[in-house]
Every structure is written in C-alpha cells, then in structure tokens.
Enzyme design. Structure first.
Site, mmCIF file in Angstrom:
data_model
loop_
_atom_site.group_PDB
_atom_site.id
_atom_site.type_symbol
_atom_site.label_atom_id
_atom_site.label_comp_id
_atom_site.label_asym_id
_atom_site.label_seq_id
_atom_site.Cartn_x
_atom_site.Cartn_y
_atom_site.Cartn_z
ATOM 1 C CD GLU A 73 -2.749 -1.165 2.505
ATOM 2 O OE1 GLU A 73 -2.704 -0.162 3.240
ATOM 3 O OE2 GLU A 73 -3.489 -2.142 2.716
ATOM 4 C CG ASP A 98 -18.956 -8.331 -1.554
ATOM 5 O OD1 ASP A 98 -19.943 -7.989 -0.868
ATOM 6 O OD2 ASP A 98 -17.788 -8.245 -1.132
#
Length: 212
Positions: A73, A98
């Site tokens: 990240e 989803d």
C-alpha cells in the site's frame, strides 16, 4: 490466462449487472485487471492454496471467509507492506456482485452518478478506494488501451408491440366511451394507474345510470 480471455471472463457479468447497479462495465473490468493483476494476484490462502476469488482487493470477511496475506500500500508517498485480511468468495461472479454492492456505500455515490468512465475512475480515487495516488490514471489507461468502453455500449430496447387482442379491447373501450383518448391505445402494455381505473369504473357506472 491471456488478456482477452480475462476480459471476457469479467465482461459478461459486468454488462448484466449494469441495469441494477449503474456501474460502467469498463470500470468494473479495469478495476478487476488492476486489483488482481489480470487474475494472477488474486489472494490465495497460504496454507491451503485455495483461491479467494477476490478480484477487487476488498478487505474483510466474505461469504467464504477471508484470506490473510501481505499486500503493498502507499502511505505518505511511500510503498509499505501490510498484512491484511481479504474477503473470500466461492466464485468470481460472487466477487463481482459484492464489489457492486460495496460501491453502493455513500462514499462512492459519485461513482454511480458519473456520466463517463473517466469521471467514475476519478470518483473512485477521490473516495479512497485505493491508496495509489495514480489510481484513476491507471484505470483510464487500461480502459483506453483495451478499448473497454465497447462494453459500455447497449442497444436500446425495442418497445414491446401491443398484442392484437389488447388493441381490440382498447378500440372497443374507446368506442364505448370508457377510454377518453386514442392515446390510451399506446399504453395498453403499461400498468394502469389507480386513478385511471377509477375513472373507467365511474364512466361505466354513469352509463348504467343513463339506461332507462
């Protein structure tokens, strides 16, 4: 799996979900490519080797549990490695559904309101879907490179033709004065509003009262 095969794996479901979720198929496909590395970086259970089928990097617990892995990240402009739980699914279709539900959160309202894929990509970045500061740019580049906007094209639905028996009933009702305008004949396939039903019933009642 080559690029075109992966795109085809995603494209059909992305197009079918558009009427319900209003997310550009091109955006769904581009996100799946970017988040999963063309399906090659889908989180896998390190113990069992079972795929999570998670195409969109959504964290948390899914219908099939979760998979804990290390992921990269961007924080304060630097790339760091974090250990995170990613949702697990039973198949790719479940992951895509989803993902669509995930984007219905208030934070992503501008993604659904976007009028172009580029606007949707920018809205995803601004809403914090990913920590990559070049997220929108990368999505847009994928869309252009692979001409993904072709999956955003939908043929307008042909208006349903009115069956002859309905036209016969409508014409008779018009002749009898139960319908007050020929325009109603174009609406015979539509549900009749309550006020229209009441109006016809009252006209029928008035006709009965006029009889000697």
């Amino acid at each position: 799996m080559d690029a075109q095969a992966f795109i085809q794996l995603i494209a059909d479901h992305a197009r079918k979900s558009y009427p319900n979720h209003r997310i550009f198929p091109s955006i769904i496909i581009a996100q799946a490519i970017l988040e999963s590395g063309w399906g090659n970086k889908v989180p896998v259970d390190p113990t069992t080797g079972t795929s999570s089928y998670n195409l969109f990097g959504i964290k948390g617990t899914g219908p099939a549990g979760s998979v804990t892995i290390e992921s990269k990240e961007v924080e304060n402009g630097k790339t760091v490695t974090r250990t995170s739980q990613f949702r697990a699914y039973e198949n790719y279709q479940q992951s895509m559904e989803d993902h669509a539900q995930f984007l219905r959160k208030p934070a992503y309202k501008n993604v659904l309101a976007a009028t172009t894929p580029a606007q949707a990509a920018q809205a995803l970045e601004e809403a914090g879907y990913a920590t990559d500061p070049a997220y929108a740019e990368k999505l847009t580049r994928l869309i252009h490179t692979y001409n993904l906007t072709r999956y955003d094209q939908f043929v307008p639905e042909e208006p349903q033709s009115i069956p002859p028996w309905k036209l016969e009933l409508g014409n008779r009702a018009l002749q009898e004065g139960l319908l007050t305008s020929p325009e109603w004949l174009n609406k015979l396939n539509e549900p009749m509003p309550v006020w229209a039903v009441l109006a016809v019933a009252l006209r029928l009642l008035d006709k009965q009262r006029e009889k000697p």
